[in-house]
Design a protein around this motif. Structure first.
Motif, mmCIF file in Angstrom:
data_model
loop_
_atom_site.group_PDB
_atom_site.id
_atom_site.type_symbol
_atom_site.label_atom_id
_atom_site.label_comp_id
_atom_site.label_asym_id
_atom_site.label_seq_id
_atom_site.Cartn_x
_atom_site.Cartn_y
_atom_site.Cartn_z
ATOM 1 N N CYS A 1 17.032 -35.633 31.883
ATOM 2 C CA CYS A 1 15.607 -35.937 31.784
ATOM 3 C C CYS A 1 14.958 -35.010 33.008
ATOM 4 C CB CYS A 1 15.110 -36.869 32.146
ATOM 5 S SG CYS A 1 15.224 -37.112 33.825
ATOM 6 N N GLY A 2 15.725 -33.679 32.943
ATOM 7 C CA GLY A 2 15.479 -32.819 33.634
ATOM 8 C C GLY A 2 13.559 -32.869 35.202
ATOM 9 N N THR A 3 14.347 -34.067 35.357
ATOM 10 C CA THR A 3 12.776 -33.868 36.390
ATOM 11 C C THR A 3 14.410 -33.464 38.087
ATOM 12 O OG1 THR A 3 12.829 -36.670 35.822
ATOM 13 C CG2 THR A 3 12.778 -36.243 37.759
ATOM 14 N N VAL A 4 13.732 -33.594 39.110
ATOM 15 C CA VAL A 4 14.252 -32.435 40.081
ATOM 16 C C VAL A 4 14.330 -33.512 41.602
ATOM 17 C CG1 VAL A 4 13.299 -31.553 41.755
ATOM 18 C CG2 VAL A 4 11.679 -31.161 40.066
ATOM 19 N N ILE A 5 15.916 -33.463 40.833
ATOM 20 C CA ILE A 5 16.964 -34.498 41.542
ATOM 21 C C ILE A 5 16.339 -34.502 43.575
ATOM 22 C CG2 ILE A 5 19.323 -34.179 42.564
ATOM 23 C CD1 ILE A 5 18.615 -35.113 39.883
ATOM 24 N N GLU A 6 16.439 -35.010 43.254
ATOM 25 C CA GLU A 6 16.955 -35.426 45.464
ATOM 26 C C GLU A 6 17.433 -35.919 45.789
ATOM 27 O OE1 GLU A 6 14.382 -34.675 47.893
ATOM 28 O OE2 GLU A 6 12.585 -34.729 45.755
ATOM 29 N N PRO A 7 18.117 -34.987 46.941
ATOM 30 C CA PRO A 7 19.565 -35.755 47.565
ATOM 31 C C PRO A 7 19.130 -36.393 48.297
ATOM 32 C CG PRO A 7 19.296 -32.621 47.343
ATOM 33 C CD PRO A 7 17.698 -33.495 47.352
#
Length: 860
Positions: free
Chosen positions: A349-355
């Motif tokens: 979906c292109g959303t920024v990943i949060e670790p």
RNA sequence: GGGUAUUUAGCUCAGCUGGUUAGAGCGCACGGUUCACAUCCGUGAGGUCACUGGUUCGAGUCCAGUAAUACCCACCA
């Protein structure tokens, strides 16, 4: 008979009927094939397309290649099996359905899990039907009786068993770890499901107690628990091991300074802040130094309650606010603008990943276990490639596979989405139960997560072949014994790591063998400008539309020819149209052939049937072709095989032999060559060949005919040479006719002392040959003297011949120099030397002929 | 940062283990339709095989380097 054959090949009229015929015959199922008892099997399991959408041209390429392989081997007498299926594509499908529902203003949450899943199934039943239809339209000779879906009952059972087995073997464990988290999908992602996008942002230089250090994410300062420096960095040597109080926007907090080699001395100030809960590198540093973890970002990507006034903000909002506050407090040293770095985003979906840290299920890839001979999954998977139990085509992908496998971390297999395989784990308080069926008692609740879609597709080769039923006490039975390991996995190179490597791991664990012997990787199908086809760009070509317009055979050819393994293919409507023209050519050869009421396909031929030079030539060429084409297909050189077939069919057979047949009328040879052509073409263009074949044999199917074998006794080098000379003479005369604009209807007088193939020459170049030497101005071609009185421009012809003579002299000089070279004579193969000698003789002969010709012209 | 691939005719691409005068399709030019096929037939023009070195009797093909392009992997605060 001809009158009954339609003038055009109407693919729309033919194809569906032919497919139905094949399907009804039952021969897609190898159990029905009439093969030798000890026949080898040849198995391909279709890489299951995602049920998220209909098939695109890339899928068509895959189907064309696999069908070619399966049909070829079926005709070669193998127990050929091609298993179709589709993939539930967990996250991807869930996202598509969610998006569709949102258009109607419905959210997933408002529907609830049960209702939402009903919507998913409704959706997938539709796309699945479309996909099955498209596969049939492509002519795919798959065994539908064995069709599978990665989320149907047999596969569910297999997945559960696999999970339990791996858990019991100690390879699946539950761990609290920092994972890639997509706040939009609300789920974890595997490392290779993360996509990096370049972004220009800011780099903030913070005054950080005694340190000055750089970060692109100042908001994570709230979760810092340490500062790390390189052990050899003299600047910080004395500080290592000490604790410091750091002023922050929510008051002072304590950190400890640790020395770790992961820190780059030369980047920034050489000191980094450590946020173990929200950064992978930091997490690893924290593990090594036993630093506590402090989570500050939640599963929505928002700041948690422990973030004071920032609680509830998104990370981006919090960043702005915190920077403002830090500036007020004088904690910002300076800000570097235009800082280019890579941003991790979700590939779906292109959303920024949060670790973020989370409790998840993992597959341990480095754990050595007894079942694997005290090796780890990773070691065994690497061995499979290095010991060539699995071969990659093209070979260079072996390295890519091995590099990737070497760097593989434990695989996070749990996903926080609704659509997918349930995890066979139940909890009761602190108790955990792992088993194929739920434990007795109400108080157990099942793990709410589902499995990574690759977990089930990783089992694809054996879950489709009867595992686990056909696997008892380490012994394969039934389908599994007959068809596993499979022979080829044919797929796009883009999922080499995502999928292929996981299949290898899973299969080695389950069966202690490889899933496939060969991995053939095709390239991407691009548009004619080399761009990826996509809906948004509107440059996509719809396979069904092309099939409707040009026919499946043409579409298949356009995907099979003019490409090489592992390289991208550009495709355009013009290219498809072009191959449609070839299919028409094949059809017209048939029309010519069938215009003769005595026409019959002939499977065999005797030497006595070869009456003329042309017969011996075409049959010789054909038998050379057969062995070359078989060899090419076996070595995955489909493009080359197809091009050779095309050249033979069009240039040799249609343009020369068929023309000559009009005079010589050797129906036996014509029927024999045509029979072989149909068989050789069948794996490439199954529909038109089957249609023609069926017109001759109502009770047979070309699909299960024997593939031609090359008969070396019919290869005749002299005939090939002699016919070559004839072709050359004819070409030369044609050339003269066009270059001097000789009226095409005008029949030129000519004489020859020793006429061979008189009729052929006369007809093909419109001359009249006799053996009486009239007094006339003649042009000598081979042993033919053309009467060119008042026809040609002598000077022009002399000039052109002299140019040729010069070329020839150069070639002779070059070749003779080679033959006079001692090193060449000493070192080159005898064969090469002999060939070279023959060549030079041939050149000299040609040169002599041309010189005579010039002399002859000069006297005119 | 590391890696892989691509670079051959105007365009799209073949060319397998080094060995004939480097090929195809499209496009282009010229000519051709009663006789299987104009979705066709015939003829032709067009290439220093990206560049520089090297290995070899011999290199489009093997090796090294350079350039351009594409992709993959890793992620650095």
């Amino acid at each position: 008979m001809l009158s009954q054959i339609s003038k055009r090949y109407d693919h729309n009229e033919v194809e569906d009927k032919i497919y139905e015929l094949w399907e009804r015959s039952g021969f897609f199922n190898p159990d029905n094939l009439d093969v030798e008892k000890d026949a080898k099997s040849y198995t391909i399991i279709l890489p299951p397309p995602n049920i998220t959408d209909k098939l695109h041209l890339g899928h068509s390429a895959m189907l064309a290649i696999e069908d070619l392989l399966v049909r070829f081997h079926r005709m070669k007498g193998f127990r050929a099996l091609w298993v179709p299926g589709t993939d539930h594509a967990a996250i991807a499908t869930q996202n598509v359905v969610e998006k569709n529902l949102l258009k109607k203003g419905i959210t997933r949450q408002s529907l609830g899990k049960e209702k939402f899943l009903e919507e998913v199934w409704k959706f997938l039943n539709e796309t699945q039907a479309t996909i099955q239809h498209q596969m049939r339209k492509m002519g795919a000779s798959m065994d539908w009786s064995r069709e599978a879906f990665t989320l149907d009952e047999p596969r569910k059972k297999a997945v559960r068993k696999m999970f339990v087995d791996m858990y019991n073997a100690g390879l699946i464990y539950r761990g609290y770890r920092v994972v890639n988290w997509c706040p939009r999908c609300h789920s974890t992602l595997a490392d290779d499901e993360v996509e990096y996008k370049e972004e220009t942002g800011k780099l903030y230089w913070l005054k950080y107690g005694p340190f000055i250090l750089a970060t692109s994410r100042p908001e994570t300062k709230l979760g810092d628990t340490a500062v790390a420096v390189h052990p050899d960095d003299p600047r910080y040597k004395d500080m290592v091991g000490k604790k410091f109080m750091i002023p922050g926007v929510l008051g002072d907090f304590e950190i400890i300074v640790v020395a770790d080699k992961a820190v780059d001395k030369d980047f920034g100030s050489g000191a980094i802040k450590v946020t173990p809960a929200h950064d992978f590198a930091d997490y690893e540093i924290a593990q090594r130094h036993h630093i506590p973890m402090k989570q500050i970002i939640d599963e929505d990507g928002k700041m948690m309650d422990n973030c004071g006034k920032y609680a509830g903000m998104t990370t981006v909002e919090a960043r702005e606010e915190i920077v403002k506050d830090m500036e007020k407090m004088g904690l910002i040293d300076h800000i570097e603008e235009n800082y280019v770095h890579n941003l991790a985003t979700c590939y779906r979906c292109g959303t920024v990943i949060e670790p973020i840290p989370s409790k998840q299920w993992f597959v341990a890839v480095d754990k050595k276990i007894e079942k694997l001979g005290n090796k780890s999954l990773k070691e065994r998977a690497l061995e499979a490639a290095s010991k060539k139990e699995i071969k990659f085509i093209p070979e260079r992908f072996t390295k890519r596979y091995s590099d990737w496998m070497t760097n593989l971390h434990d695989w996070c297999i749990s996903r926080q989405i609704w659509f997918g395989h349930d995890i066979p784990v139940w909890y009761k308080g602190q108790e955990i139960y792992v088993g194929e069926v739920a434990p007795k008692g109400d108080e157990w609740t099942q793990d709410p997560d589902t499995l990574d879609t690759w977990f089930s597709s990783g089992m694809w080769t054996f879950s489709t072949l009867g595992w686990p039923e056909d696997y008892k006490d380490g012994k394969k039975t039934e389908d599994l014994a007959k068809f596993h390991p499979t022979q080829v996995l044919e797929t796009g190179y883009d999922i080499l790591t995502l999928w292929v490597s996981r299949m290898i791991i899973m299969t080695i664990f389950a069966l202690d063998e490889v899933p496939f012997e060969n991995v053939y990787l095709h390239g991407l199908v691009l548009d004619k400008h080399g761009k990826k086809m996509s809906k948004s760009k509107g440059n996509g070509i719809d396979p069904l539309e092309m099939i409707e317009k040009y026919g499946t055979d043409a579409v298949r050819l356009s995907l099979l020819l003019g490409s090489t393994p592992g390289n991208n293919v550009r495709i355009s409507e013009e290219k498809i149209e072009n191959f449609r023209n070839f299919v028409t050519k094949l059809w017209n050869i048939y029309r010519y052939f069938a215009s003769n009421p005595r026409a019959k396909l002939k499977d065999n031929i005797e030497k006595d049937d070869l009456k003329s030079l042309s017969d011996r030539w075409i049959v010789s060429e054909l038998n050379s072709l057969i062995s070359e084409v078989s060899d090419d297909v076996e070595k995955y050189r489909f493009s080359l095989a197809g091009e050779k077939l095309e050249k033979f069919t069009w240039d040799k057979f249609a343009a020369w032999y068929v023309e000559i047949h009009k005079m010589e009328k050797n129906d036996i040879v014509l029927g024999y060559v045509f029979d072989k052509i149909l068989k050789l073409w069948h794996p490439f263009t199954p529909f038109v060949t089957e249609k023609i074949f069926r017109d001759f044999y109502e009770d047979k199917l070309l699909m299960v005919e024997k593939y031609p074998e090359s008969d070396k006794n019919l290869i005749n080098k002299e005939a090939v040479n002699e016919f070559g000379a004839l072709q050359e003479a004819i070409s030369k005369i044609r050339n003269i006719r066009t270059s001097y604009h000789i009226d095409s209807k005008l029949i030129i007088n000519a004489h020859s002392e020793n006429i061979k193939n008189k009729e052929i020459i006369e007809k093909l170049v419109r001359i009249k040959l006799d053996n009486i030497n009239h007094e006339m101005r003649t042009l000598n071609i081979g042993n033919i003297n053309l009467d060119i009185t008042n026809i040609i421009d002598v000077q022009k012809e002399i000039a052109s011949l002299e140019k040729e003579i010069k070329n020839m002299e150069n070639s002779i000089a070059k070749t003779e120099a080679l033959l006079n070279n001692d090193n060449f004579i000493k070192k080159a193969d005898m064969d090469i030397i002999n060939q070279t000698k023959t060549r030079v003789d041939e050149y000299k002969e040609k040169l002599r002929v041309q010189r005579d010709l010039v002399d002859n012209l000069k006297q005119l």
